[in-house]
Each structure stands twice: as C-alpha cells, then as structure tokens.
Design a protein around this motif. Structure first.
Motif, PDB file in Angstrom:
ATOM      1  N   ASP A   1      -0.471  -1.235  10.008  1.00  0.00           N
ATOM      2  CA  ASP A   1      -1.348  -0.313   9.292  1.00  0.00           C
ATOM      3  C   ASP A   1      -2.763  -0.350   9.853  1.00  0.00           C
TER       4      ASP A   1
ATOM      5  N   THR B   1       2.246   4.866   0.593  1.00  0.00           N
ATOM      6  CA  THR B   1       1.980   5.902   1.575  1.00  0.00           C
ATOM      7  C   THR B   1       1.750   7.236   0.895  1.00  0.00           C
TER       8      THR B   1
ATOM      9  N   GLN C   1       0.000  -6.746   7.937  1.00  0.00           N
ATOM     10  CA  GLN C   1      -0.803  -5.526   7.865  1.00  0.00           C
ATOM     11  C   GLN C   1      -1.216  -5.020   9.248  1.00  0.00           C
TER      12      GLN C   1
ATOM     13  N   ASP D   1      -8.659  -1.579   0.585  1.00  0.00           N
ATOM     14  CA  ASP D   1      -8.143  -0.465   1.375  1.00  0.00           C
ATOM     15  C   ASP D   1      -8.102  -0.867   2.849  1.00  0.00           C
ATOM     16  N   ILE D   2      -6.921  -0.811   3.437  1.00  0.00           N
ATOM     17  CA  ILE D   2      -6.739  -1.261   4.816  1.00  0.00           C
ATOM     18  C   ILE D   2      -7.574  -0.420   5.783  1.00  0.00           C
ATOM     19  N   THR D   3      -7.853   0.831   5.425  1.00  0.00           N
ATOM     20  CA  THR D   3      -8.636   1.693   6.313  1.00  0.00           C
ATOM     21  C   THR D   3     -10.109   1.303   6.344  1.00  0.00           C
TER      22      THR D   3
ATOM     23  N   THR E   1       0.830  -1.187   0.000  1.00  0.00           N
ATOM     24  CA  THR E   1       0.000   0.000   0.000  1.00  0.00           C
ATOM     25  C   THR E   1       0.871   1.245   0.000  1.00  0.00           C
TER      26      THR E   1
ATOM     27  N   ASP F   1       9.276  -3.372   5.684  1.00  0.00           N
ATOM     28  CA  ASP F   1       8.414  -2.695   4.715  1.00  0.00           C
ATOM     29  C   ASP F   1       7.883  -3.660   3.656  1.00  0.00           C
TER      30      ASP F   1
ATOM     31  N   LYS G   1      -2.963   1.678  13.082  1.00  0.00           N
ATOM     32  CA  LYS G   1      -2.977   3.133  12.896  1.00  0.00           C
ATOM     33  C   LYS G   1      -4.397   3.673  12.750  1.00  0.00           C
ATOM     34  N   ASN G   2      -5.331   2.782  12.441  1.00  0.00           N
ATOM     35  CA  ASN G   2      -6.697   3.227  12.147  1.00  0.00           C
ATOM     36  C   ASN G   2      -7.696   2.920  13.253  1.00  0.00           C
TER      37      ASN G   2
END
Length: 446
Positions: free
Chosen positions: A301, A8, A298, A278-280, A6, A362, A304-305
């Motif tokens: 990531d 950034t 993942q 989409d990870i979000t 994904t 990464d 973070k959400n």
C-alpha cells in the motif's frame, strides 16, 4: 486503523456502518453479552444442534474490510460450501469504522455472528466477558490444526490461558525507508540490529545531506514504544496492569526530544501528519521523512503512493523484541449452535491450500508457514515479496509473544499520541507528558 484492515471501499448497499457508539455504550453491550452467553449455552448444549443429522447448517460470518477483502473471503467461503454442501453462510461485512460498535450491538442484541473477525484491541475484552469460545480443546484434539503456525503467533491468541482467537494472518513491525533517496545521495541504508542511538545519528546524517528529515518521530507510535520497552526488559502490559512506569515513558519521550533537537525528525506539525493512520499520509511516501514506522505488510500500500523504491528492516535495537503478531483473528461465539462446524471453517481458512491461495496476503502473511512459502513463490508484487522476505528473515529472530493487550488498549494508544504530541509541540516537558500519559492509562484500564 488497524494494519491490513484499510478498506479499499466502503461497505456495499445494505452494509452501512452505524454512527460510532460511545465506549460506555459498547461496554454496556458487552456486559449484556456476559449475561446472555450462559443462556445461549444452555440452549445449545455441549455440541452442535445439527451435528450428525445431515441437515442444512447456516453459519453467520462478520468481518471488516473493503470490497477486495469481501470478494476474497466470499470466494473462500464458497469453496468451503462446495466441499461441504450442507453448510452455507450468511455473510456480513463493512468498513473498519464502526465495526466493533456493530459487533457489540449484535452480541448484546442476542444476534451474534457465529464466526467473526477481531483484533488485539478487543480480543481480551471479548474473551474476558465469555463471548469467545475457548478453542484449546479443538487444538489439542487436532480438529484445529495449528502445527504449522509459528509458536509466538499461536500464543498471541491466548487470553487467561484460553485460546480465544486464531490468527488469520501474521504481521510484524517494519521500518520502511526511501531507498531511492539514500542511493541518490550516496547514503547507507538502515539495517536490522542498529541501536536506537545509531538510528537517530543515521537520520541526522540523512537530514544534513538531503534536507529531508531522516526519520518520522515515533514517540506517539505504540508499536515502537512497545518494542523499545521489550528491549528494556519491560512490556506494554503485565497481567491486568501497565508494564511500564512514568520513568520509562519519560526516557522514551526524552530520546525523541533529543532527535528533534538534532534535526533528525521533522517539525511537530509534520510529525502530526505522520501520526495519522492513513497509509497515504505516511511521511516516507509524502517525501517529508526518509523513514516511517509501520507494519511490514503495509509495504504494498505504501508503494502505491510513491514512485520511489522502498526498503524495509526491523525496528532499531534487538530484533528479538519483535514477535509473530496476529494481524487479526478469527473467533467463534461461545453460544453458537454450530461450534464444531464453525471451528472446521476456521481450520479450512487457515490450512486448506486452495483457500489460503485465494485469500493471499490480504489479512497478512498466511499463518501456516508451509502455505506461506507457496504464496511467496507465486507472489508477483515486488513490495509484497519484500514484506514476506523481511518477515521470513525476522522469523529466525522473533522472541516470545507478549500477552494480548488488556481492556482499554485502544484508549492507551490514543493517550500515547496525545501525550507525545504535547511533548512534541512543547506544551509539556517529557516528564510532564509522561505523567499525564500514565495517569490517563491507569484510568483507562481500571
């Protein structure tokens, strides 16, 4: 979008990705590669043009990702140049979207990169058209050291008996759950080894107690379907054919229809949101389900959400159905004039302690397990530590790797989502959706 890929941010100035090409155009480009490669090989001879003369060598490198990956990769390549001043790099990177269209255009146009990043959606396709160099000889001679790689991770880069790609990192499937929600409501956490029926019963219990559906419906998720198939003694592919039948898919779709009917999953509209890459938008972080079916790496990531604490375990069923999967590969263009040097660059990126420390996780967990342990010791992100730990635990249970997906794999994944959503929305019965899916897949891989 591929896990660990994904972006950034978009590509920098001068690196804009092109409008996506049609699959037919991409395949025409690859067909042109098949004709162009023998000519390139004739010009290149059997070794590097510059081997042994001490002259300057410039290696072209192409990868996808965001600015953070670009910086890490450029730093690692600069370190190689510092240790080998005669070698410099022409570096090109862009966001994931359109990357493979651009790669096909470059190779068809006679300007392929010497070293390029690729994933299991396309590795077999490029290898089958003689675009990738067989790295087996370098492995056997020790010039490419893969002695610290998990065996199944190495094998997952073999296509038709040839080593077409070297894993840039390792990943595996992960069932991520909302630990805060479960603890708050006095509910048990899911565990590795629970059966599929046990998972659905657990998800139903969560839904009744919290009013949050216990699990995203993964019937559209090829990762989950693949693991389930392997637990039934089948596989996603068998040689150049599908490894499953209409009956297998029907059983899979019926399993999740039963889960939906019991309220263990969200409604179709919400499931559709979770089917997004989409990870979000994963339901475990939007609060619309207690679990999501993702890749283990993942976790950072996802974290973070959400403010909630997350946990991760293997997918349900026998964990030996999972394997050490290459999150992505490094491959060498077969017609490169500097093949020996390019292979040495790959060897450096996966085995040099400084380079591996720079690259971190990464592209997934370092393929070299000794260096992975060192990266784990220095990791400060709790979510990344979780990712590393779950893969370390599962590494003791991993089974043999499956074959690399065949040409048409991307279409197969898309058709699974289409068929599963037809069943989820009630536009088709599980049996009808299964028939549609297998028919579309058969056409896609023809």
């Amino acid at each position: 979008m591929h896990p660990a890929t994904t972006p950034t941010a978009g590509a920098p100035a001068g690196r804009h990705h092109r409008t996506p090409l049609s699959r037919r155009r991409v395949l025409r480009g690859l067909a042109a590669v098949a004709l162009a490669v023998p000519l390139a090989l004739t010009a290149a001879g059997c070794g590097d043009d510059d081997a042994g003369d001490g002259g300057p060598i410039k290696i072209s490198v192409f990868w996808w990702g965001g600015e953070a990956r670009a910086t890490l990769t450029e730093d690692a390549l600069a370190l190689y140049t510092k240790k080998h001043p005669e070698v410099t790099f022409e570096k090109t990177w862009q966001a994931n979207q359109g990357y493979f269209d651009k790669l096909a255009t470059l190779t068809a146009g006679g300007n392929p990169p010497d070293l390029f990043q690729i994933d299991d959606n396309y590795l077999a396709e490029y290898a089958g058209r003689s675009t990738t160099l067989d790295l087996g000889g370098y492995r056997d001679s020790g010039k490419l050291d893969v002695s610290k790689f998990p065996r199944s991770l190495l094998e997952y880069g073999v296509v038709d008996g040839k080593l077409a790609g070297v894993a840039a990192g390792e990943n595996t499937q992960g069932l991520v759950y909302n630990k805060t929600l479960l603890v708050k409501n006095g509910l048990p956490e899911p565990t590795t080894g629970m059966s599929w029926e046990q998972h659905i019963a657990w998800a139903e219990q969560v839904a009744k107690k919290t009013r949050v559906p216990g699990t995203q419906d993964p019937s559209a998720d090829y990762k989950a379907f693949w693991v389930w198939l392997r637990q039934q003694g089948k596989d996603l592919y068998k040689g150049k054919e599908l490894g499953f039948t209409v009956e297998d898919v029907t059983t899979w779709f019926e399993l999740w229809k039963g889960a939906r009917d019991r309220g263990a999953t969200p409604t179709p509209d919400v499931i559709h949101q979770g089917n997004a890459t989409d990870i979000t938008k994963q339901l475990v972080v939007t609060g619309k389900a207690a679990t999501s079916w993702v890749w283990a790496n993942q976790m950072p990531d996802l974290k973070k959400n959400t403010k909630d604490e997350l946990g991760v375990v293997a997918y349900p069923g026998d964990p030996s159905a999972q394997w050490a999967r290459a999150s992505m590969y490094w491959s060498v263009f077969k017609g490169s004039k500097h093949r020996d040097v390019v292979v040495d660059v790959i060897n450096f990126l996966v085995n040099d302690p400084e380079a591996v420390a720079l690259l971190g996780t990464d592209r997934g967990l370092p393929s070299n397990t000794d260096l992975r342990a060192k990266v784990s010791e220095t990791a400060t992100d709790p979510a990344m530590k979780q990712s590393i730990q779950v893969e370390a635990d599962l590494a003791q249970k991993f089974g043999p790797s499956p074959q690399v997906p065949i040409k048409g794999h991307s279409k197969v994944k898309a058709e699974l989502t289409k068929a599963a959503e037809n069943a989820q929305y009630g536009r088709a019965t599980p049996a009808q959706a299964a028939q549609q899916f297998v028919a579309a897949c058969t056409s896609a891989i023809a």
